[in-house]
Design an enzyme around this catalytic site. Sequence first.
Site, PDB file in Angstrom:
ATOM      1  N   ASP A  78       0.813  -1.217   0.000  1.00  0.00           N
ATOM      2  CA  ASP A  78       0.000   0.000   0.000  1.00  0.00           C
ATOM      3  C   ASP A  78       0.848   1.268   0.000  1.00  0.00           C
ATOM      4  O   ASP A  78       0.452   2.276  -0.580  1.00  0.00           O
ATOM      5  CB  ASP A  78      -0.938  -0.005   1.212  1.00  0.00           C
ATOM      6  CG  ASP A  78      -2.188  -0.832   0.944  1.00  0.00           C
ATOM      7  OD1 ASP A  78      -2.106  -1.765   0.122  1.00  0.00           O
ATOM      8  OD2 ASP A  78      -3.229  -0.574   1.566  1.00  0.00           O
ATOM      9  N   CYS A 119       0.807  -8.087   5.151  1.00  0.00           N
ATOM     10  CA  CYS A 119       0.451  -6.682   4.944  1.00  0.00           C
ATOM     11  C   CYS A 119      -1.030  -6.443   4.697  1.00  0.00           C
ATOM     12  O   CYS A 119      -1.840  -7.352   4.732  1.00  0.00           O
ATOM     13  CB  CYS A 119       1.331  -6.094   3.850  1.00  0.00           C
ATOM     14  SG  CYS A 119       3.052  -5.919   4.421  1.00  0.00           S
ATOM     15  N   ASP A 120      -1.342  -5.204   4.387  1.00  0.00           N
ATOM     16  CA  ASP A 120      -2.673  -4.625   4.574  1.00  0.00           C
ATOM     17  C   ASP A 120      -3.855  -5.438   4.060  1.00  0.00           C
ATOM     18  O   ASP A 120      -4.802  -5.712   4.786  1.00  0.00           O
ATOM     19  CB  ASP A 120      -2.717  -3.235   3.919  1.00  0.00           C
ATOM     20  CG  ASP A 120      -1.806  -2.255   4.619  1.00  0.00           C
ATOM     21  OD1 ASP A 120      -0.820  -2.688   5.214  1.00  0.00           O
ATOM     22  OD2 ASP A 120      -2.074  -1.049   4.569  1.00  0.00           O
ATOM     23  N   LYS A 121      -3.871  -5.805   2.791  1.00  0.00           N
ATOM     24  CA  LYS A 121      -5.030  -6.524   2.240  1.00  0.00           C
ATOM     25  C   LYS A 121      -4.783  -8.021   2.186  1.00  0.00           C
ATOM     26  O   LYS A 121      -5.730  -8.795   2.024  1.00  0.00           O
ATOM     27  CB  LYS A 121      -5.353  -6.016   0.820  1.00  0.00           C
ATOM     28  CG  LYS A 121      -5.511  -4.518   0.730  1.00  0.00           C
ATOM     29  CD  LYS A 121      -6.498  -3.976   1.737  1.00  0.00           C
ATOM     30  CE  LYS A 121      -6.431  -2.473   1.816  1.00  0.00           C
ATOM     31  NZ  LYS A 121      -5.155  -1.929   2.252  1.00  0.00           N
ATOM     32  N   GLU A 443      -6.662   4.425  -0.310  1.00  0.00           N
ATOM     33  CA  GLU A 443      -6.169   5.053   0.918  1.00  0.00           C
ATOM     34  C   GLU A 443      -5.571   6.403   0.554  1.00  0.00           C
ATOM     35  O   GLU A 443      -5.046   6.578  -0.541  1.00  0.00           O
ATOM     36  CB  GLU A 443      -5.076   4.187   1.561  1.00  0.00           C
ATOM     37  CG  GLU A 443      -5.594   3.040   2.353  1.00  0.00           C
ATOM     38  CD  GLU A 443      -4.495   2.320   3.121  1.00  0.00           C
ATOM     39  OE1 GLU A 443      -4.849   1.420   3.878  1.00  0.00           O
ATOM     40  OE2 GLU A 443      -3.310   2.666   2.967  1.00  0.00           O
ATOM     41  N   SER A 469      -5.050   5.355   5.536  1.00  0.00           N
ATOM     42  CA  SER A 469      -4.071   4.424   6.078  1.00  0.00           C
ATOM     43  C   SER A 469      -4.183   4.409   7.596  1.00  0.00           C
ATOM     44  O   SER A 469      -4.642   5.375   8.215  1.00  0.00           O
ATOM     45  CB  SER A 469      -2.661   4.873   5.680  1.00  0.00           C
ATOM     46  OG  SER A 469      -1.685   4.281   6.504  1.00  0.00           O
TER      47      SER A 469
END
Length: 553
Positions: A78, A119-121, A443, A469
Amino acid sequence: MRSDNIKKGIVRAPHRSLLKADGFTDEEISRPLIAVANSANEIIPGHIHLNSITEAVKAGIRMAGGTPVEFGTIGVCDGIAMGHEGMKYSLVSRDIIADSVEIMLHAHQFDGVVMVANCDKIVPGMLMALLRVNIPGLIISGGPMMCGYLPGGKEIDLISVFEGIGKLLKKEIDEEMLKEIEEYACPGAGSCSGMFTANSMNCLSEALGLALPGNGTVPAITSKRIRLAKLAGMKVVELVKRGIKPRDIVTIESFKNAIAVDMAIGASTNTVLHLPAIAKEAGINLDLEIFDEISRKTPNICRLSPASSQHIQDLDMAGGIPAVMKELSKKQLINTELITVSGKKIGEIIENAKVWNREVIRDIENPYSEEGGIAILKGSLAPDGAVIKQSAVSQNMMKFTGKAKVFNSEEEAMEAVMKDKIKDGDFIVIRYEGPKGGPGMREMLSITSAISGKGFGEKVALLTDGRFSGGTRGPCIGHVSPEAAEKGPIACVKDGDIIEMGIPARKLEIKVEKEEMEKRKKEMKIPEKKIKGVLSRYSKLVKSANTGAILEE
Protein backbone atom coordinates in the site's frame (compact mmCIF):
# COMPACT_ATOMS: atom_id res chain seq x y z
CA MET A 1 -8.59 -37.40 5.36
CA ARG A 2 -9.93 -34.82 2.94
CA SER A 3 -6.90 -35.42 0.74
CA ASP A 4 -8.01 -39.02 0.23
CA ASN A 5 -10.09 -37.53 -2.59
CA ILE A 6 -6.87 -37.11 -4.60
CA LYS A 7 -4.69 -39.96 -3.32
CA LYS A 8 -6.63 -43.02 -2.18
CA GLY A 9 -7.77 -46.03 -4.22
CA ILE A 10 -7.09 -47.47 -7.66
CA VAL A 11 -8.88 -44.65 -9.51
CA ARG A 12 -6.50 -42.14 -7.95
CA ALA A 13 -3.38 -43.73 -9.45
CA PRO A 14 -3.05 -40.87 -11.99
CA HIS A 15 -3.30 -38.33 -9.18
CA ARG A 16 -0.59 -40.11 -7.17
CA SER A 17 1.55 -40.27 -10.27
CA LEU A 18 1.36 -36.49 -10.61
CA LEU A 19 2.21 -36.04 -6.93
CA LYS A 20 5.24 -38.28 -7.48
CA ALA A 21 6.23 -36.06 -10.38
CA ASP A 22 6.48 -33.32 -7.74
CA GLY A 23 8.97 -35.52 -5.87
CA PHE A 24 6.66 -36.77 -3.13
CA THR A 25 7.23 -40.28 -1.81
CA ASP A 26 4.49 -42.74 -0.89
CA GLU A 27 5.19 -41.97 2.76
CA GLU A 28 4.72 -38.23 2.22
CA ILE A 29 1.56 -38.79 0.20
CA SER A 30 0.09 -40.94 2.97
CA ARG A 31 0.40 -38.11 5.51
CA PRO A 32 -1.97 -35.13 5.91
CA LEU A 33 -1.34 -32.73 3.03
CA ILE A 34 -1.00 -29.24 4.47
CA ALA A 35 -1.14 -26.24 2.16
CA VAL A 36 1.19 -23.34 2.91
CA ALA A 37 -0.12 -20.21 1.21
CA ASN A 38 2.92 -17.97 0.85
CA SER A 39 2.46 -14.35 -0.23
CA ALA A 40 6.18 -13.61 -0.51
CA ASN A 41 7.37 -11.23 -3.21
CA GLU A 42 10.27 -8.86 -3.81
CA ILE A 43 8.39 -5.55 -3.76
CA ILE A 44 6.69 -5.49 -0.31
CA PRO A 45 9.10 -4.95 2.62
CA GLY A 46 6.70 -6.92 4.82
CA HIS A 47 7.00 -9.87 2.45
CA ILE A 48 10.60 -9.96 1.30
CA HIS A 49 11.48 -12.40 4.08
CA LEU A 50 8.39 -14.60 3.96
CA ASN A 51 10.22 -17.43 2.21
CA SER A 52 12.23 -17.97 5.40
CA ILE A 53 9.03 -17.85 7.48
CA THR A 54 7.45 -20.34 5.10
CA GLU A 55 10.42 -22.73 5.36
CA ALA A 56 10.04 -22.62 9.15
CA VAL A 57 6.33 -23.40 8.86
CA LYS A 58 7.10 -26.33 6.57
CA ALA A 59 9.69 -27.64 9.03
CA GLY A 60 7.06 -27.52 11.79
CA ILE A 61 4.56 -29.41 9.62
CA ARG A 62 7.10 -32.15 8.92
CA MET A 63 8.05 -32.40 12.60
CA ALA A 64 4.38 -33.00 13.45
CA GLY A 65 3.92 -35.68 10.80
CA GLY A 66 2.37 -33.74 7.93
CA THR A 67 3.46 -33.03 4.37
CA PRO A 68 3.71 -29.33 3.49
CA VAL A 69 2.79 -28.16 -0.01
CA GLU A 70 3.56 -24.52 -0.80
CA PHE A 71 1.81 -22.22 -3.26
CA GLY A 72 1.96 -18.47 -3.80
CA THR A 73 -0.46 -15.55 -3.83
CA ILE A 74 -0.31 -11.95 -5.02
CA GLY A 75 0.18 -8.97 -2.75
CA VAL A 76 0.18 -5.16 -2.99
CA CYS A 77 2.37 -2.79 -0.99
CA ASP A 78 0.00 0.00 0.00
CA GLY A 79 2.85 2.40 0.69
CA ILE A 80 4.26 2.02 -2.82
CA ALA A 81 0.77 2.02 -4.37
CA MET A 82 -0.13 5.21 -2.47
CA GLY A 83 -0.98 8.48 -4.20
CA HIS A 84 -1.50 7.25 -7.77
CA GLU A 85 -3.76 4.91 -9.75
CA GLY A 86 -2.05 1.87 -8.25
CA MET A 87 -3.99 2.33 -5.01
CA LYS A 88 -7.22 1.56 -6.88
CA TYR A 89 -6.02 -2.05 -7.00
CA SER A 90 -5.20 -2.52 -3.33
CA LEU A 91 -8.63 -3.27 -1.87
CA VAL A 92 -9.50 -5.21 -5.04
CA SER A 93 -6.56 -7.51 -4.28
CA ARG A 94 -8.13 -8.58 -0.96
CA ASP A 95 -10.95 -10.41 -2.72
CA ILE A 96 -8.69 -11.80 -5.45
CA ILE A 97 -6.41 -13.26 -2.78
CA ALA A 98 -9.38 -14.84 -1.01
CA ASP A 99 -10.66 -16.26 -4.29
CA SER A 100 -7.28 -17.62 -5.38
CA VAL A 101 -6.64 -19.34 -2.05
CA GLU A 102 -10.15 -20.81 -2.12
CA ILE A 103 -9.45 -22.19 -5.59
CA MET A 104 -6.17 -23.80 -4.56
CA LEU A 105 -7.54 -25.36 -1.37
CA HIS A 106 -10.61 -26.85 -3.03
CA ALA A 107 -8.96 -27.91 -6.31
CA HIS A 108 -6.30 -29.93 -4.50
CA GLN A 109 -8.34 -31.10 -1.50
CA PHE A 110 -5.82 -30.13 1.17
CA ASP A 111 -6.36 -31.38 4.72
CA GLY A 112 -5.24 -28.16 6.36
CA VAL A 113 -3.60 -24.82 5.64
CA VAL A 114 -1.20 -22.27 7.10
CA MET A 115 -1.57 -18.76 5.71
CA VAL A 116 1.76 -16.89 5.57
CA ALA A 117 1.04 -13.20 5.07
CA ASN A 118 1.87 -9.81 6.52
CA CYS A 119 0.45 -6.68 4.94
CA ASP A 120 -2.67 -4.62 4.57
CA LYS A 121 -5.03 -6.52 2.24
CA ILE A 122 -3.19 -9.84 2.20
CA VAL A 123 -3.94 -10.71 5.84
CA PRO A 124 -7.72 -10.05 5.61
CA GLY A 125 -7.83 -11.78 2.22
CA MET A 126 -6.20 -14.87 3.72
CA LEU A 127 -8.54 -14.82 6.73
CA MET A 128 -11.55 -14.54 4.43
CA ALA A 129 -10.39 -17.63 2.55
CA LEU A 130 -9.68 -19.51 5.79
CA LEU A 131 -13.24 -19.03 7.03
CA ARG A 132 -14.80 -19.52 3.60
CA VAL A 133 -13.16 -22.89 2.90
CA ASN A 134 -13.28 -23.89 6.59
CA ILE A 135 -10.57 -26.53 6.76
CA PRO A 136 -8.24 -26.74 9.78
CA GLY A 137 -5.80 -23.87 9.60
CA LEU A 138 -4.31 -20.69 11.03
CA ILE A 139 -2.41 -17.60 9.99
CA ILE A 140 1.20 -16.64 10.74
CA SER A 141 2.43 -13.16 9.91
CA GLY A 142 5.92 -12.14 8.93
CA GLY A 143 6.02 -9.74 11.89
CA PRO A 144 6.54 -5.99 12.21
CA MET A 145 9.47 -3.97 10.94
CA MET A 146 11.68 -2.31 13.52
CA CYS A 147 11.33 1.47 13.67
CA GLY A 148 14.05 3.59 12.12
CA TYR A 149 16.46 5.91 13.90
CA LEU A 150 17.89 9.19 12.70
CA PRO A 151 21.55 9.85 13.58
CA GLY A 152 21.33 10.93 17.19
CA GLY A 153 18.68 8.38 18.08
CA LYS A 154 15.30 9.94 17.20
CA GLU A 155 12.75 7.21 16.31
CA ILE A 156 11.07 7.53 12.92
CA ASP A 157 8.94 5.41 10.59
CA LEU A 158 7.25 5.54 7.19
CA ILE A 159 4.81 8.22 8.36
CA SER A 160 7.80 10.44 9.10
CA VAL A 161 8.64 10.37 5.40
CA PHE A 162 5.09 11.12 4.24
CA GLU A 163 4.76 13.98 6.73
CA GLY A 164 8.25 15.17 5.82
CA ILE A 165 6.93 16.22 2.42
CA GLY A 166 4.52 18.66 4.07
CA LYS A 167 7.27 19.93 6.36
CA LEU A 168 9.50 20.51 3.33
CA LEU A 169 6.74 22.51 1.61
CA LYS A 170 6.33 24.52 4.81
CA LYS A 171 10.11 25.01 4.87
CA GLU A 172 10.49 23.46 8.31
CA ILE A 173 13.07 21.05 6.85
CA ASP A 174 15.19 21.10 3.71
CA GLU A 175 15.62 18.47 0.97
CA GLU A 176 18.75 17.13 2.62
CA MET A 177 16.82 16.43 5.83
CA LEU A 178 13.98 14.76 3.91
CA LYS A 179 16.55 12.59 2.17
CA GLU A 180 17.97 11.57 5.55
CA ILE A 181 14.51 10.66 6.87
CA GLU A 182 13.92 8.65 3.69
CA GLU A 183 17.19 6.75 4.23
CA TYR A 184 16.53 5.68 7.82
CA ALA A 185 12.73 5.40 8.23
CA CYS A 186 12.31 1.81 7.00
CA PRO A 187 15.35 -0.20 8.13
CA GLY A 188 14.43 -3.62 6.75
CA ALA A 189 11.99 -6.50 6.50
CA GLY A 190 8.59 -6.45 8.19
CA SER A 191 5.23 -4.69 8.14
CA CYS A 192 5.63 -0.94 8.71
CA SER A 193 6.42 -0.36 12.35
CA GLY A 194 3.43 1.60 13.70
CA MET A 195 -0.14 0.58 14.53
CA PHE A 196 -1.02 0.78 10.88
CA THR A 197 -3.36 -1.58 9.03
CA ALA A 198 -1.02 -4.56 8.63
CA ASN A 199 0.01 -4.69 12.28
CA SER A 200 -3.56 -3.95 13.38
CA MET A 201 -4.87 -6.97 11.48
CA ASN A 202 -2.04 -9.20 12.69
CA CYS A 203 -2.81 -8.25 16.29
CA LEU A 204 -6.54 -8.81 15.81
CA SER A 205 -5.83 -12.26 14.33
CA GLU A 206 -4.58 -13.21 17.80
CA ALA A 207 -7.73 -11.82 19.44
CA LEU A 208 -9.93 -13.73 16.96
CA GLY A 209 -8.20 -16.95 17.98
CA LEU A 210 -6.88 -17.69 14.47
CA ALA A 211 -3.22 -16.94 15.21
CA LEU A 212 -0.78 -17.90 17.94
CA PRO A 213 0.17 -15.49 20.74
CA GLY A 214 2.88 -13.13 19.50
CA ASN A 215 1.66 -13.18 15.89
CA GLY A 216 0.97 -9.45 15.87
CA THR A 217 4.01 -8.11 17.72
CA VAL A 218 7.09 -10.36 17.57
CA PRO A 219 9.51 -8.47 15.26
CA ALA A 220 10.18 -9.80 11.79
CA ILE A 221 13.95 -10.00 12.16
CA THR A 222 14.06 -12.10 15.33
CA SER A 223 14.64 -15.82 15.78
CA LYS A 224 11.51 -15.84 17.94
CA ARG A 225 9.51 -15.18 14.77
CA ILE A 226 11.09 -18.25 13.12
CA ARG A 227 10.30 -20.38 16.16
CA LEU A 228 6.73 -19.09 16.14
CA ALA A 229 6.43 -20.10 12.49
CA LYS A 230 7.64 -23.61 13.28
CA LEU A 231 5.08 -23.83 16.08
CA ALA A 232 2.37 -22.71 13.62
CA GLY A 233 3.35 -25.59 11.34
CA MET A 234 3.12 -28.04 14.21
CA LYS A 235 -0.22 -26.65 15.41
CA VAL A 236 -1.95 -27.02 12.05
CA VAL A 237 -1.25 -30.77 12.02
CA GLU A 238 -2.70 -30.98 15.51
CA LEU A 239 -5.82 -29.12 14.33
CA VAL A 240 -6.18 -31.54 11.41
CA LYS A 241 -5.85 -34.57 13.66
CA ARG A 242 -8.41 -33.16 16.11
CA GLY A 243 -10.76 -32.05 13.35
CA ILE A 244 -10.94 -28.46 14.61
CA LYS A 245 -11.94 -26.00 11.89
CA PRO A 246 -11.86 -22.19 11.83
CA ARG A 247 -15.62 -21.85 12.24
CA ASP A 248 -15.42 -24.05 15.34
CA ILE A 249 -13.22 -21.32 16.81
CA VAL A 250 -14.65 -18.11 15.41
CA THR A 251 -18.04 -16.88 16.64
CA ILE A 252 -19.69 -13.50 17.09
CA GLU A 253 -18.06 -13.46 20.54
CA SER A 254 -14.65 -13.87 18.91
CA PHE A 255 -15.29 -10.83 16.76
CA LYS A 256 -16.42 -8.86 19.80
CA ASN A 257 -13.11 -9.79 21.46
CA ALA A 258 -11.24 -8.59 18.37
CA ILE A 259 -13.17 -5.30 18.30
CA ALA A 260 -12.46 -4.72 22.00
CA VAL A 261 -8.75 -5.21 21.36
CA ASP A 262 -9.08 -2.99 18.27
CA MET A 263 -10.43 -0.17 20.43
CA ALA A 264 -7.92 -0.73 23.22
CA ILE A 265 -4.86 -0.54 20.96
CA GLY A 266 -6.08 2.29 18.70
CA ALA A 267 -5.95 0.18 15.55
CA SER A 268 -6.40 1.32 11.96
CA THR A 269 -9.82 2.43 10.68
CA ASN A 270 -9.36 -0.20 7.97
CA THR A 271 -10.23 -2.85 10.55
CA VAL A 272 -13.81 -1.58 10.29
CA LEU A 273 -13.63 -2.46 6.59
CA HIS A 274 -11.97 -5.86 6.97
CA LEU A 275 -13.57 -7.44 10.05
CA PRO A 276 -17.13 -7.33 8.58
CA ALA A 277 -15.85 -8.90 5.34
CA ILE A 278 -14.08 -11.66 7.30
CA ALA A 279 -17.15 -12.21 9.48
CA LYS A 280 -19.37 -12.57 6.42
CA GLU A 281 -17.34 -15.62 5.37
CA ALA A 282 -18.31 -17.26 8.67
CA GLY A 283 -21.97 -16.34 8.20
CA ILE A 284 -21.77 -13.61 10.85
CA ASN A 285 -23.22 -10.12 10.40
CA LEU A 286 -20.96 -7.45 11.87
CA ASP A 287 -22.53 -4.00 11.50
CA LEU A 288 -21.08 -0.62 12.40
CA GLU A 289 -23.25 -0.31 15.50
CA ILE A 290 -21.32 -3.18 17.12
CA PHE A 291 -18.05 -1.28 16.64
CA ASP A 292 -19.42 1.89 18.19
CA GLU A 293 -21.14 0.06 21.05
CA ILE A 294 -17.88 -1.66 22.00
CA SER A 295 -15.84 1.52 21.48
CA ARG A 296 -18.00 3.47 23.94
CA LYS A 297 -17.24 1.04 26.78
CA THR A 298 -13.64 0.03 25.94
CA PRO A 299 -10.85 2.30 27.19
CA ASN A 300 -8.00 3.13 24.84
CA ILE A 301 -4.92 1.86 26.70
CA CYS A 302 -2.29 1.89 23.91
CA ARG A 303 -1.16 4.77 21.73
CA LEU A 304 1.38 3.77 19.15
CA SER A 305 2.50 5.56 15.99
CA PRO A 306 0.87 7.54 14.44
CA ALA A 307 -0.73 8.57 17.75
CA SER A 308 2.66 8.66 19.54
CA SER A 309 6.34 7.89 19.05
CA GLN A 310 5.91 4.29 20.31
CA HIS A 311 6.06 1.36 17.90
CA ILE A 312 5.03 -2.29 17.65
CA GLN A 313 8.37 -3.46 19.03
CA ASP A 314 7.54 -1.45 22.18
CA LEU A 315 4.17 -3.18 22.46
CA ASP A 316 5.87 -6.55 22.12
CA MET A 317 8.37 -5.77 24.87
CA ALA A 318 5.54 -4.44 27.05
CA GLY A 319 3.71 -7.78 26.95
CA GLY A 320 1.99 -7.88 23.55
CA ILE A 321 -1.65 -8.64 22.84
CA PRO A 322 -1.99 -11.18 25.71
CA ALA A 323 -1.13 -8.39 28.17
CA VAL A 324 -3.63 -6.04 26.50
CA MET A 325 -6.34 -8.70 26.73
CA LYS A 326 -5.50 -9.33 30.38
CA GLU A 327 -6.14 -5.65 31.11
CA LEU A 328 -9.47 -5.84 29.27
CA SER A 329 -10.45 -8.94 31.21
CA LYS A 330 -10.28 -6.95 34.46
CA LYS A 331 -13.53 -5.25 33.43
CA GLN A 332 -14.98 -8.30 31.66
CA LEU A 333 -14.57 -6.58 28.30
CA ILE A 334 -13.53 -9.84 26.59
CA ASN A 335 -14.79 -13.41 26.70
CA THR A 336 -11.99 -15.52 28.18
CA GLU A 337 -13.72 -18.88 27.59
CA LEU A 338 -13.22 -18.92 23.82
CA ILE A 339 -10.88 -21.48 22.26
CA THR A 340 -8.02 -20.62 19.92
CA VAL A 341 -5.79 -22.37 17.38
CA SER A 342 -3.18 -22.68 20.14
CA GLY A 343 -5.36 -25.32 21.78
CA LYS A 344 -5.82 -23.02 24.77
CA LYS A 345 -8.68 -20.78 25.78
CA ILE A 346 -8.15 -17.02 25.85
CA GLY A 347 -8.16 -17.16 29.66
CA GLU A 348 -5.31 -19.69 29.69
CA ILE A 349 -3.25 -17.59 27.27
CA ILE A 350 -3.55 -14.40 29.30
CA GLU A 351 -3.27 -16.04 32.73
CA ASN A 352 0.49 -15.51 33.01
CA ALA A 353 0.69 -12.39 30.82
CA LYS A 354 2.37 -9.35 32.37
CA VAL A 355 2.54 -5.67 31.51
CA TRP A 356 6.19 -4.61 31.55
CA ASN A 357 5.76 -0.97 30.54
CA ARG A 358 2.79 1.06 31.74
CA GLU A 359 3.44 3.87 29.26
CA VAL A 360 2.90 1.45 26.37
CA ILE A 361 0.04 -0.54 27.92
CA ARG A 362 -1.83 1.60 30.41
CA ASP A 363 -3.70 0.16 33.38
CA ILE A 364 -7.38 -0.21 32.53
CA GLU A 365 -8.11 2.19 35.40
CA ASN A 366 -5.72 4.79 33.96
CA PRO A 367 -6.35 4.75 30.19
CA TYR A 368 -5.33 7.29 27.59
CA SER A 369 -9.06 7.80 27.06
CA GLU A 370 -12.26 6.24 28.38
CA GLU A 371 -13.43 5.30 24.89
CA GLY A 372 -11.85 3.17 22.18
CA GLY A 373 -9.68 4.24 19.30
CA ILE A 374 -12.40 4.31 16.64
CA ALA A 375 -15.74 6.12 16.51
CA ILE A 376 -18.64 5.66 14.11
CA LEU A 377 -20.28 8.90 12.99
CA LYS A 378 -23.75 9.23 11.47
CA GLY A 379 -25.97 12.07 10.33
CA SER A 380 -27.33 13.84 7.29
CA LEU A 381 -23.98 13.55 5.51
CA ALA A 382 -23.46 9.87 6.34
CA PRO A 383 -26.82 8.13 6.93
CA ASP A 384 -25.19 4.69 6.80
CA GLY A 385 -22.14 5.70 8.80
CA ALA A 386 -18.58 6.99 8.60
CA VAL A 387 -15.40 6.10 10.49
CA ILE A 388 -12.80 8.16 12.34
CA LYS A 389 -9.77 7.20 14.42
CA GLN A 390 -10.58 9.34 17.45
CA SER A 391 -7.48 8.24 19.34
CA ALA A 392 -5.40 10.12 16.75
CA VAL A 393 -7.45 13.33 17.03
CA SER A 394 -6.45 16.07 19.48
CA GLN A 395 -8.99 17.08 22.13
CA ASN A 396 -9.56 20.52 20.68
CA MET A 397 -10.58 18.97 17.33
CA MET A 398 -13.16 16.53 18.69
CA LYS A 399 -15.75 19.06 17.51
CA PHE A 400 -15.27 21.04 14.33
CA THR A 401 -17.41 23.17 12.05
CA GLY A 402 -16.03 24.31 8.72
CA LYS A 403 -16.77 25.39 5.17
CA ALA A 404 -16.74 22.66 2.55
CA LYS A 405 -14.03 22.68 -0.08
CA VAL A 406 -15.05 19.96 -2.53
CA PHE A 407 -12.88 17.78 -4.77
CA ASN A 408 -13.91 14.92 -7.04
CA SER A 409 -10.64 13.02 -6.70
CA GLU A 410 -7.63 12.63 -4.42
CA GLU A 411 -5.41 14.21 -7.09
CA GLU A 412 -7.51 17.40 -7.18
CA ALA A 413 -7.31 17.72 -3.41
CA MET A 414 -3.57 16.99 -3.29
CA GLU A 415 -2.91 19.68 -5.90
CA ALA A 416 -4.84 22.18 -3.78
CA VAL A 417 -2.77 21.29 -0.71
CA MET A 418 0.51 21.54 -2.60
CA LYS A 419 -0.47 24.93 -4.08
CA ASP A 420 -1.53 26.38 -0.70
CA LYS A 421 -5.22 26.61 -1.63
CA ILE A 422 -6.34 25.11 1.70
CA LYS A 423 -7.11 27.61 4.45
CA ASP A 424 -7.81 27.47 8.17
CA GLY A 425 -11.42 26.45 8.80
CA ASP A 426 -11.81 24.42 5.60
CA PHE A 427 -13.64 21.10 5.68
CA ILE A 428 -12.03 19.22 2.79
CA VAL A 429 -14.41 16.86 0.97
CA ILE A 430 -12.98 14.21 -1.36
CA ARG A 431 -15.62 12.14 -3.15
CA TYR A 432 -15.97 9.53 -5.90
CA GLU A 433 -13.20 7.60 -4.18
CA GLY A 434 -15.44 4.92 -2.61
CA PRO A 435 -15.40 1.19 -3.39
CA LYS A 436 -17.62 1.65 -6.45
CA GLY A 437 -16.77 5.21 -7.41
CA GLY A 438 -12.98 4.98 -7.20
CA PRO A 439 -13.24 2.22 -7.99
CA GLY A 440 -11.20 0.51 -5.29
CA MET A 441 -11.55 2.93 -2.36
CA ARG A 442 -8.05 4.34 -2.31
CA GLU A 443 -6.17 5.05 0.92
CA MET A 444 -5.15 8.68 1.20
CA LEU A 445 -2.07 8.74 3.38
CA SER A 446 -0.26 11.11 1.00
CA ILE A 447 -2.77 13.92 1.39
CA THR A 448 -3.44 13.44 5.12
CA SER A 449 0.31 13.41 5.78
CA ALA A 450 0.79 16.52 3.66
CA ILE A 451 -1.99 18.29 5.58
CA SER A 452 -0.40 17.30 8.89
CA GLY A 453 3.10 18.16 7.71
CA LYS A 454 1.99 21.62 6.61
CA GLY A 455 0.58 22.31 10.06
CA PHE A 456 -3.14 22.04 9.29
CA GLY A 457 -3.73 19.08 11.62
CA GLU A 458 -5.67 21.24 14.09
CA LYS A 459 -7.05 23.80 11.66
CA VAL A 460 -8.91 21.82 9.01
CA ALA A 461 -10.85 18.54 8.79
CA LEU A 462 -11.25 16.08 5.94
CA LEU A 463 -13.98 13.65 4.95
CA THR A 464 -14.20 11.17 2.10
CA ASP A 465 -16.05 8.14 0.82
CA GLY A 466 -12.58 6.69 0.36
CA ARG A 467 -10.41 5.52 3.22
CA PHE A 468 -7.23 6.23 5.14
CA SER A 469 -4.07 4.42 6.08
CA GLY A 470 -3.62 3.27 9.65
CA GLY A 471 -0.87 5.88 9.63
CA THR A 472 -3.32 8.75 9.26
CA ARG A 473 -3.82 11.10 12.19
CA GLY A 474 -6.00 14.13 12.81
CA PRO A 475 -9.71 14.80 12.11
CA CYS A 476 -9.96 12.62 9.00
CA ILE A 477 -13.31 10.93 8.40
CA GLY A 478 -13.50 8.02 5.94
CA HIS A 479 -15.90 5.35 4.68
CA VAL A 480 -18.71 7.93 4.28
CA SER A 481 -21.73 5.83 3.27
CA PRO A 482 -23.61 5.78 0.99
CA GLU A 483 -20.75 6.82 -1.28
CA ALA A 484 -21.02 9.51 -3.96
CA ALA A 485 -21.21 6.97 -6.80
CA GLU A 486 -24.38 5.60 -5.18
CA LYS A 487 -25.84 9.12 -4.96
CA GLY A 488 -25.12 9.48 -1.26
CA PRO A 489 -25.40 12.96 0.33
CA ILE A 490 -21.65 13.48 -0.08
CA ALA A 491 -22.31 13.78 -3.84
CA CYS A 492 -24.55 16.82 -3.18
CA VAL A 493 -22.07 18.90 -1.17
CA LYS A 494 -21.05 22.24 -2.68
CA ASP A 495 -18.17 24.60 -1.90
CA GLY A 496 -19.05 26.79 1.07
CA ASP A 497 -21.60 24.45 2.65
CA ILE A 498 -21.25 24.27 6.42
CA ILE A 499 -20.29 20.84 7.74
CA GLU A 500 -20.36 19.99 11.43
CA MET A 501 -18.46 17.11 13.01
CA GLY A 502 -19.02 16.06 16.63
CA ILE A 503 -17.08 12.97 17.67
CA PRO A 504 -18.46 12.76 21.25
CA ALA A 505 -22.03 12.93 19.90
CA ARG A 506 -21.09 10.72 16.90
CA LYS A 507 -22.54 13.27 14.47
CA LEU A 508 -21.63 14.28 10.92
CA GLU A 509 -24.07 16.86 9.57
CA ILE A 510 -24.36 19.13 6.56
CA LYS A 511 -26.16 22.37 7.36
CA VAL A 512 -28.23 22.48 4.19
CA GLU A 513 -32.02 22.26 4.11
CA LYS A 514 -33.44 18.84 3.23
CA GLU A 515 -35.39 20.27 0.30
CA GLU A 516 -32.24 21.79 -1.17
CA MET A 517 -30.36 18.48 -0.80
CA GLU A 518 -33.19 16.67 -2.60
CA LYS A 519 -33.07 19.24 -5.40
CA ARG A 520 -29.32 18.78 -5.76
CA LYS A 521 -29.71 15.01 -5.82
CA LYS A 522 -32.13 15.23 -8.75
CA GLU A 523 -29.77 17.52 -10.65
CA MET A 524 -26.52 15.64 -9.98
CA LYS A 525 -24.55 13.90 -12.68
CA ILE A 526 -22.13 11.20 -11.60
CA PRO A 527 -18.82 11.56 -13.46
CA GLU A 528 -18.12 8.70 -15.85
CA LYS A 529 -14.76 7.00 -15.52
CA LYS A 530 -13.18 4.97 -18.29
CA ILE A 531 -12.30 1.71 -16.59
CA LYS A 532 -11.76 -1.80 -17.83
CA GLY A 533 -10.47 -5.15 -16.69
CA VAL A 534 -10.64 -6.10 -13.04
CA LEU A 535 -11.64 -2.60 -11.90
CA SER A 536 -14.67 -2.66 -14.18
CA ARG A 537 -15.82 -6.02 -12.86
CA TYR A 538 -15.13 -4.95 -9.27
CA SER A 539 -17.16 -1.73 -9.55
CA LYS A 540 -20.20 -3.70 -10.71
CA LEU A 541 -20.08 -6.11 -7.75
CA VAL A 542 -18.80 -4.16 -4.76
CA LYS A 543 -21.06 -2.76 -2.03
CA SER A 544 -20.60 0.33 0.16
CA ALA A 545 -17.93 0.66 2.82
CA ASN A 546 -20.39 0.20 5.69
CA THR A 547 -20.75 -3.47 4.60
CA GLY A 548 -16.99 -4.01 4.59
CA ALA A 549 -16.90 -3.39 0.81
CA ILE A 550 -17.99 -6.97 0.27
CA LEU A 551 -18.82 -8.28 -3.19
CA GLU A 552 -22.31 -9.27 -4.27
CA GLU A 553 -22.63 -13.03 -4.56
